[in-house]
Every structure is written in structure tokens, then in C-alpha cells.
Design an enzyme around this catalytic site. Structure first.
Site, mmCIF file in Angstrom:
data_model
loop_
_atom_site.group_PDB
_atom_site.id
_atom_site.type_symbol
_atom_site.label_atom_id
_atom_site.label_comp_id
_atom_site.label_asym_id
_atom_site.label_seq_id
_atom_site.Cartn_x
_atom_site.Cartn_y
_atom_site.Cartn_z
ATOM 1 N NE ARG A 1 -2.526 6.399 30.525
ATOM 2 C CZ ARG A 1 -3.126 7.950 29.527
ATOM 3 N NH1 ARG A 1 -2.801 7.543 28.633
ATOM 4 N NH2 ARG A 1 -3.460 8.776 30.800
ATOM 5 C CE LYS B 1 8.999 0.281 5.508
ATOM 6 N NZ LYS B 1 9.255 1.551 5.312
ATOM 7 C CE LYS C 1 9.143 -4.657 0.025
ATOM 8 N NZ LYS C 1 9.358 -3.901 1.199
ATOM 9 C CD GLU D 1 10.632 -3.718 -4.240
ATOM 10 O OE1 GLU D 1 10.256 -3.689 -2.803
ATOM 11 O OE2 GLU D 1 12.318 -3.773 -4.008
ATOM 12 C CG ASP E 1 11.974 0.086 -4.544
ATOM 13 O OD1 ASP E 1 11.316 0.764 -3.506
ATOM 14 O OD2 ASP E 1 13.072 -0.711 -4.346
#
Length: 283
Positions: A99, A134, A166, A200, A222
Site C-alpha cells: 500500500r 502547493k 510576493k 511578483e 500576477d
């Protein structure tokens, strides 16, 4: 800082700890300790295979005596019925490893399949698909490997290998100019001159400020529209690398690529992936 191999070992330790606990009591109660057998990895869905190397790590972490014969390698297109590899050894070990090995391979192959689909959408263009941070906690190294296997390009691995300024950094620092200057000063003061700096930008005026300041390696557009991205690419005019990010879907990917932007970052490569169906069966 831990190496990639150390991080993978830690991931496998955790995976087995949560799965095995104090023992696989089903296997221990039904399979004799000296039973030997063979299993094969059967592909059940069309896609891109990824994770052969980690499958071997999983099997050998459970039992170094397990022998693998590999027939399909990472990056290959696979179809239902294909046999990726066979494994031979103690039956108890094969069942314990099953598994965890499948979970990792299915996830990695799903990421590679998704990445190949996105990169193929940009055929004929110089634009490359980038991943993001992410990722599934603990599986970042493997998911980033899967992106490469699928034909994509890795962005930064984490917070340590690139400076990405950012909107929140800019706002907390008092503005885009202040944030960029502080980043440059930090790199110089801390011997981090090799760290690339990406900024950004939320509009064309931000881009003009960054170009005027200088000393950055890439500008991220962005949430720009394709039309505005085309203007931004022309404004940068090859002085630094360019990247599009935010709200870009598979259906709009080609539109952005045709603007001439160097990279398009896509969080969906790792956060919205369906695992590739496969099974590990005795034969």
C-alpha cells in the site's frame, strides 16, 4: 538542512509507522513466515509512469532481499494492462510494502500525467510549465520529481533556494522598491549572492519600478490577462526572465504561452491531481 534522501527516508518512516503500527496482523496471521512469492505492478489507466526508483526504495526498506525486474521506466507512456515491474521475495514483505508503494507511485504518476498534459498544450512554444509550493506535506521532493518526469520544470523547492517577493512581502515591507532593495542587501550581507530574486508584480507600473531598481532575475505577472501579459513581456523586453501566475487554467494556458512569457506556474500540477490507477497483484 536535510538532504533529499534524508527527507525521503523520513517520509517512508512516517508512512510505515502510520500504516503498520505494531504489525500487519492480517498478514502475520495468514501467511507463513517462510512463504515466498511474486507480485507485479499492473497499470490500469492510461498516463505517464513515475516513481519506479521510490518503489524500489520502499520495497528494500521493508526487505532488502526483495528482487525487482523493471520493464517500464519513469516518463514512459503507459496503458491499461502494462506491467511496470515484478517483485520477488518473502510474501509477508511484499504485502507489507504494497500500500505504501502504491500510494506513492499512484500520486507521482498522477502528477507526471497532469504535467505532461499541460506541457503538451504548449507544444511549439518556448514557454515552460512550472510547479509551485502547493504540494502534499512531506511529499514535496517526490512530487517535484514527478513534475520533471512529466516534462515540466521545477520552481523553487522551498523557501530556502530562491527569494520570491510576493504581494504580502511588498505590503509589509512598505512597497515593492523597499522589498527589493532589502532582499539585495540581505543577500550581500549573508553570502547569498547566488540566490535568484523573483518579484511578483501586480501591474505594469510595478514592472517599471522593478526594472528601474535592477538586480532581479525574474518578474512574475500576477493575475494578468493574456492581453496585459503580452504588454508586460514587451515591456520587460528580455531583460529578465518572465513568469505568469494566478488564475490560469488548462483552457487558457495556450493563450498565455503565445504571449512569449518564459514560464507559467500552475498549482494544479500538484494540488489537484488524481492518482493514476494501478495495482500490485500476486502471479
Amino acid at each position: 538542512m536535510k538532504t533529499k534522501d534524508e527527507l525521503i527516508d523520513a517520509l517512508l518512516d512516517l508512512a510505515f509507522a502510520e500504516d503498520i503500527g505494531d504489525g500487519d496482523h492480517t498478514t502475520l496471521s495468514t501467511i507463513p513466515a517462510d512463504a515466498m512469492g511474486r507480485s507485479r505492478l499492473i497499470i490500469k489507466e492510461k498516463g505517464i509512469l513515475a516513481g519506479i526508483d521510490i518503489a524500489e526504495k520502499v520495497l528494500h526498506k521493508v526487505d532488502p532481499s526483495i528482487k525487482m525486474d523493471v520493464f517500464v521506466h519513469d516518463g514512459a507512456e503507459v496503458n491499461p494492462g502494462d506491467i511496470a515491474f515484478t517483485a520477488e521475495g518473502p510474501v509477508r514483505s511484499l504485502l507489507v510494502a504494497e500500500r505504501t508503494m502504491l500510494n506513492i507511485m499512484q500520486r507521482m504518476s498522477g502528477v507526471a500525467t497532469m504535467t505532461r498534459r499541460y506541457q503538451d498544450q504548449l507544444k511549439g512554444l518556448h514557454t515552460k510549465v512550472l510547479d509551485t509550493r502547493k504540494t502534499t506535506p512531506g511529499m514535496r521532493m517526490l512530487e517535484k520529481d514527478a513534475v520533471r518526469i512529466g516534462g515540466g520544470t521545477n520552481h523553487r523547492i522551498g523557501l530556502f533556494d530562491m527569494i520570491l517577493i510576493k504581494d504580502n512581502h511588498e505590503d509589509f515591507a512598505g512597497g515593492i522598491a523597499e522589498a527589493v532593495e532589502r532582499a539585495k542587501e540581505y543577500c550581500k550581507a549573508n553570502g547569498k549572492e547566488d540566490l535568484k530574486i523573483e518579484v511578483e508584480c501586480r501591474n505594469l507600473e510595478d514592472i517599471r519600478k522593478v526594472l528601474e531598481i535592477g538586480g532581479v532575475d525574474r518578474i512574475m505577472f500576477d493575475n494578468f490577462t493574456p492581453e496585459l501579459t503580452r504588454e508586460a513581456v514587451a515591456l520587460v523586453d528580455g531583460k529578465v526572465e518572465t513568469e505568469s501566475s494566478g488564475g490560469i487554467t488548462f483552457d487558457t494556458l495556450r493563450d498565455y504561452g503565445e504571449t512569449g512569457v518564459d514560464y507559467i506556474s500552475v498549482g494544479a500540477l500538484t494540488h489537484s491531481v488524481k492518482g493514476l490507477d494501478m495495482s500490485f497483484k500476486a502471479f
